[in-house]
Design a protein around this motif. Structure first.
Motif, PDB file in Angstrom:
ATOM      1  N   THR A   1     -39.818  42.666 -21.013  1.00  0.00           N
ATOM      2  CA  THR A   1     -39.799  42.294 -22.490  1.00  0.00           C
ATOM      3  C   THR A   1     -40.056  40.669 -22.686  1.00  0.00           C
ATOM      4  O   THR A   1     -39.631  40.103 -23.565  1.00  0.00           O
ATOM      5  N   ASN A   2     -40.715  40.100 -21.566  1.00  0.00           N
ATOM      6  CA  ASN A   2     -41.237  38.854 -21.682  1.00  0.00           C
ATOM      7  C   ASN A   2     -40.156  37.788 -21.847  1.00  0.00           C
ATOM      8  O   ASN A   2     -40.190  36.911 -22.820  1.00  0.00           O
ATOM      9  N   ASN A   3     -39.028  38.073 -21.066  1.00  0.00           N
ATOM     10  CA  ASN A   3     -37.716  37.127 -20.939  1.00  0.00           C
ATOM     11  C   ASN A   3     -37.649  36.654 -19.570  1.00  0.00           C
ATOM     12  O   ASN A   3     -36.559  37.027 -18.956  1.00  0.00           O
ATOM     13  N   PRO A   4     -38.590  36.079 -18.816  1.00  0.00           N
ATOM     14  CA  PRO A   4     -38.190  35.406 -17.491  1.00  0.00           C
ATOM     15  C   PRO A   4     -37.227  34.674 -17.184  1.00  0.00           C
ATOM     16  O   PRO A   4     -36.540  34.806 -16.081  1.00  0.00           O
ATOM     17  N   HIS A   5     -36.889  34.234 -18.035  1.00  0.00           N
ATOM     18  CA  HIS A   5     -35.328  33.241 -17.495  1.00  0.00           C
ATOM     19  C   HIS A   5     -34.170  34.238 -17.688  1.00  0.00           C
ATOM     20  O   HIS A   5     -33.440  33.923 -16.574  1.00  0.00           O
ATOM     21  N   HIS A   6     -34.199  35.193 -18.624  1.00  0.00           N
ATOM     22  CA  HIS A   6     -33.069  36.102 -18.538  1.00  0.00           C
ATOM     23  C   HIS A   6     -33.137  36.929 -17.037  1.00  0.00           C
ATOM     24  O   HIS A   6     -32.210  37.348 -16.515  1.00  0.00           O
ATOM     25  N   ALA A   7     -34.520  37.318 -16.895  1.00  0.00           N
ATOM     26  CA  ALA A   7     -34.877  38.159 -15.685  1.00  0.00           C
ATOM     27  C   ALA A   7     -34.086  37.349 -14.390  1.00  0.00           C
ATOM     28  O   ALA A   7     -33.533  37.944 -13.553  1.00  0.00           O
ATOM     29  N   ALA A   8     -34.750  36.104 -14.455  1.00  0.00           N
ATOM     30  CA  ALA A   8     -34.359  35.527 -13.189  1.00  0.00           C
ATOM     31  C   ALA A   8     -32.778  35.219 -13.189  1.00  0.00           C
ATOM     32  O   ALA A   8     -32.320  35.422 -11.925  1.00  0.00           O
ATOM     33  N   HIS A   9     -31.992  35.136 -14.050  1.00  0.00           N
ATOM     34  CA  HIS A   9     -30.509  35.001 -14.229  1.00  0.00           C
ATOM     35  C   HIS A   9     -29.880  36.429 -13.569  1.00  0.00           C
ATOM     36  O   HIS A   9     -29.104  36.316 -12.691  1.00  0.00           O
ATOM     37  N   LEU A  10     -30.507  37.326 -14.138  1.00  0.00           N
ATOM     38  CA  LEU A  10     -29.808  38.556 -13.798  1.00  0.00           C
ATOM     39  C   LEU A  10     -30.313  39.147 -12.275  1.00  0.00           C
ATOM     40  O   LEU A  10     -29.312  39.645 -11.594  1.00  0.00           O
ATOM     41  N   LEU A  11     -31.437  38.527 -11.851  1.00  0.00           N
ATOM     42  CA  LEU A  11     -31.974  39.096 -10.346  1.00  0.00           C
ATOM     43  C   LEU A  11     -30.930  38.259  -9.433  1.00  0.00           C
ATOM     44  O   LEU A  11     -30.824  38.653  -8.487  1.00  0.00           O
ATOM     45  N   THR A  12     -30.781  37.084  -9.925  1.00  0.00           N
ATOM     46  CA  THR A  12     -30.132  36.129  -9.209  1.00  0.00           C
ATOM     47  C   THR A  12     -28.736  36.651  -8.762  1.00  0.00           C
ATOM     48  O   THR A  12     -28.051  36.653  -7.847  1.00  0.00           O
ATOM     49  N   GLU A  13     -28.161  37.033  -9.811  1.00  0.00           N
ATOM     50  CA  GLU A  13     -26.794  37.439 -10.101  1.00  0.00           C
ATOM     51  C   GLU A  13     -26.723  38.612  -9.236  1.00  0.00           C
ATOM     52  O   GLU A  13     -25.556  38.978  -8.320  1.00  0.00           O
TER      53      GLU A  13
ATOM     54  N   LEU B   1     -27.953  45.529 -12.102  1.00  0.00           N
ATOM     55  CA  LEU B   1     -28.444  44.219 -12.652  1.00  0.00           C
ATOM     56  C   LEU B   1     -30.079  44.184 -12.233  1.00  0.00           C
ATOM     57  O   LEU B   1     -30.724  43.480 -13.020  1.00  0.00           O
ATOM     58  N   VAL B   2     -30.355  44.757 -11.108  1.00  0.00           N
ATOM     59  CA  VAL B   2     -31.862  44.807 -10.955  1.00  0.00           C
ATOM     60  C   VAL B   2     -32.706  45.443 -11.974  1.00  0.00           C
ATOM     61  O   VAL B   2     -33.729  45.114 -12.435  1.00  0.00           O
ATOM     62  N   ARG B   3     -32.396  46.635 -12.624  1.00  0.00           N
ATOM     63  CA  ARG B   3     -32.798  47.433 -13.577  1.00  0.00           C
ATOM     64  C   ARG B   3     -32.927  46.462 -14.874  1.00  0.00           C
ATOM     65  O   ARG B   3     -33.909  46.253 -15.340  1.00  0.00           O
ATOM     66  N   GLU B   4     -31.697  46.020 -15.073  1.00  0.00           N
ATOM     67  CA  GLU B   4     -31.623  44.981 -16.174  1.00  0.00           C
ATOM     68  C   GLU B   4     -32.395  44.003 -16.237  1.00  0.00           C
ATOM     69  O   GLU B   4     -33.169  43.471 -17.195  1.00  0.00           O
ATOM     70  N   GLY B   5     -32.737  43.306 -14.917  1.00  0.00           N
ATOM     71  CA  GLY B   5     -33.582  42.098 -14.947  1.00  0.00           C
ATOM     72  C   GLY B   5     -35.109  42.646 -14.851  1.00  0.00           C
ATOM     73  O   GLY B   5     -35.735  41.733 -15.514  1.00  0.00           O
ATOM     74  N   ARG B   6     -35.429  43.832 -14.345  1.00  0.00           N
ATOM     75  CA  ARG B   6     -36.628  44.216 -14.566  1.00  0.00           C
ATOM     76  C   ARG B   6     -37.037  44.416 -16.107  1.00  0.00           C
ATOM     77  O   ARG B   6     -38.269  44.161 -16.473  1.00  0.00           O
ATOM     78  N   HIS B   7     -36.023  44.945 -16.892  1.00  0.00           N
ATOM     79  CA  HIS B   7     -36.298  45.052 -18.415  1.00  0.00           C
ATOM     80  C   HIS B   7     -36.469  43.771 -18.848  1.00  0.00           C
ATOM     81  O   HIS B   7     -37.451  43.788 -20.066  1.00  0.00           O
ATOM     82  N   ALA B   8     -35.701  42.995 -18.600  1.00  0.00           N
ATOM     83  CA  ALA B   8     -35.979  41.435 -19.137  1.00  0.00           C
ATOM     84  C   ALA B   8     -37.460  41.087 -18.997  1.00  0.00           C
ATOM     85  O   ALA B   8     -38.008  40.446 -19.624  1.00  0.00           O
ATOM     86  N   THR B   9     -38.020  41.303 -17.670  1.00  0.00           N
ATOM     87  CA  THR B   9     -39.246  41.097 -17.425  1.00  0.00           C
ATOM     88  C   THR B   9     -40.234  41.748 -18.108  1.00  0.00           C
ATOM     89  O   THR B   9     -41.350  40.920 -18.706  1.00  0.00           O
TER      90      THR B   9
END
Length: 260
Positions: free
Chosen positions: A120-132, A110-118
């Motif tokens: 790709t300029n998708n901070p809302h999705h990144a915050a969701h994944l990293l919170t999870e 989930l951290v890897r996916e969250g960092r990837h979202a960051t």
């Protein structure tokens, strides 16, 4: 079957907790989970269990614990091919397991996916994944073993992974304009981690964006004093530059404008 190491060591099956045996057996299972799918030499296990000073009966104790773990792993009636298995594999043992059943490895994914979202300029999705990812933590990693004196180097590294993921999540929330929401959390974190410059940077930025310039500069001074007193070091360049930008009311550090 699910394995939990981000907190007290636990194994659950259909929401029922399985009996893990004595402290030595729990510790060996935990060490094998931290090294899932890798061959762990018996000498490595002995060193981890007895801090490099194993008793004469240590190898027999490891063999007994391995037998106990194998019995625990085969108590279920599932025919699922992903059921973990502990194999004897020279020069030691290998726990073959689907890492998605281990909370630590789900956290890392989930951290890897969250960092990837960051990236790709998708901070809302990144915050969701990293919170999870962070909600998988139920306390200090292997808390029950730590209480009995276990002090493996892997545990310090895992704790650093948690803090780094937490900082990534805070960065994502800052990028989403959530500076006011995270300010109370950052106040606690910078108190418990007074020399962690990235947390200080985030706290200063959150305070400044909340209209609290004086408080942001006070945090800088507090962090600088902690670094000098404890390490004899000045803050890094990024922190010094942020202090200067706050003093200058630099528009580059104002709340970001998200598109879409």
């Amino acid at each position: 079957m699910h394995f939990h190491v981000l907190g007290t060591t636990e194994v659950t099956h259909h929401n029922h907790h399985l009996e893990l045996g004595g402290i030595r057996q729990r510790a060996i299972l935990a060490y094998l989970l931290l090294n899932a799918n890798k061959v762990v030499a018996t000498s490595q296990l002995l060193n981890a269990m007895w801090n490099g000073n194993p008793p004469p009966t240590a190898r027999k104790m490891v063999q007994n614990a391995v037998s106990g773990i194998r019995r625990m792993l085969t108590t279920t009636t599932d025919t699922d091919t992903t059921t973990p298995a502990l194999h004897t594999h020279p020069p030691g043992y290998q726990l073959r397991i689907d890492t998605e059943t281990i909370d630590l490895y789900r956290f890392r994914r989930l951290v890897r996916e969250g960092r990837h979202a960051t990236t790709t300029n998708n901070p809302h999705h990144a915050a969701h994944l990293l919170t999870e990812a962070l909600t998988l933590w139920r306390g200090r990693a292997l808390a029950d073993l730590v209480e009995t004196g276990t002090n493996w180097s892997e545990l310090a590294a895992i704790e650093d992974e948690r803090l780094s993921a937490l900082e990534d999540r805070l960065d994502a929330q800052l990028a989403c304009g959530k500076h006011r929401e995270i300010t109370p959390e950052l106040e606690i974190l910078t108190t418990t981690e007074p020399m962690r410059e990235r947390l200080c940077h985030q706290f200063m930025l959150a305070l400044y964006r909340s209209g609290r310039q004086v408080d942001a500069l006070r945090v800088y001074r507090r962090t600088r004093e902690a670094l000098i007193d404890n390490l004899g070091l000045e803050p890094g360049r990024e922190l010094q530059q942020l202090q200067q930008r706050i003093l200058e009311h630099d528009a580059k550090i104002q709340t970001p404008v998200l598109v879409g």
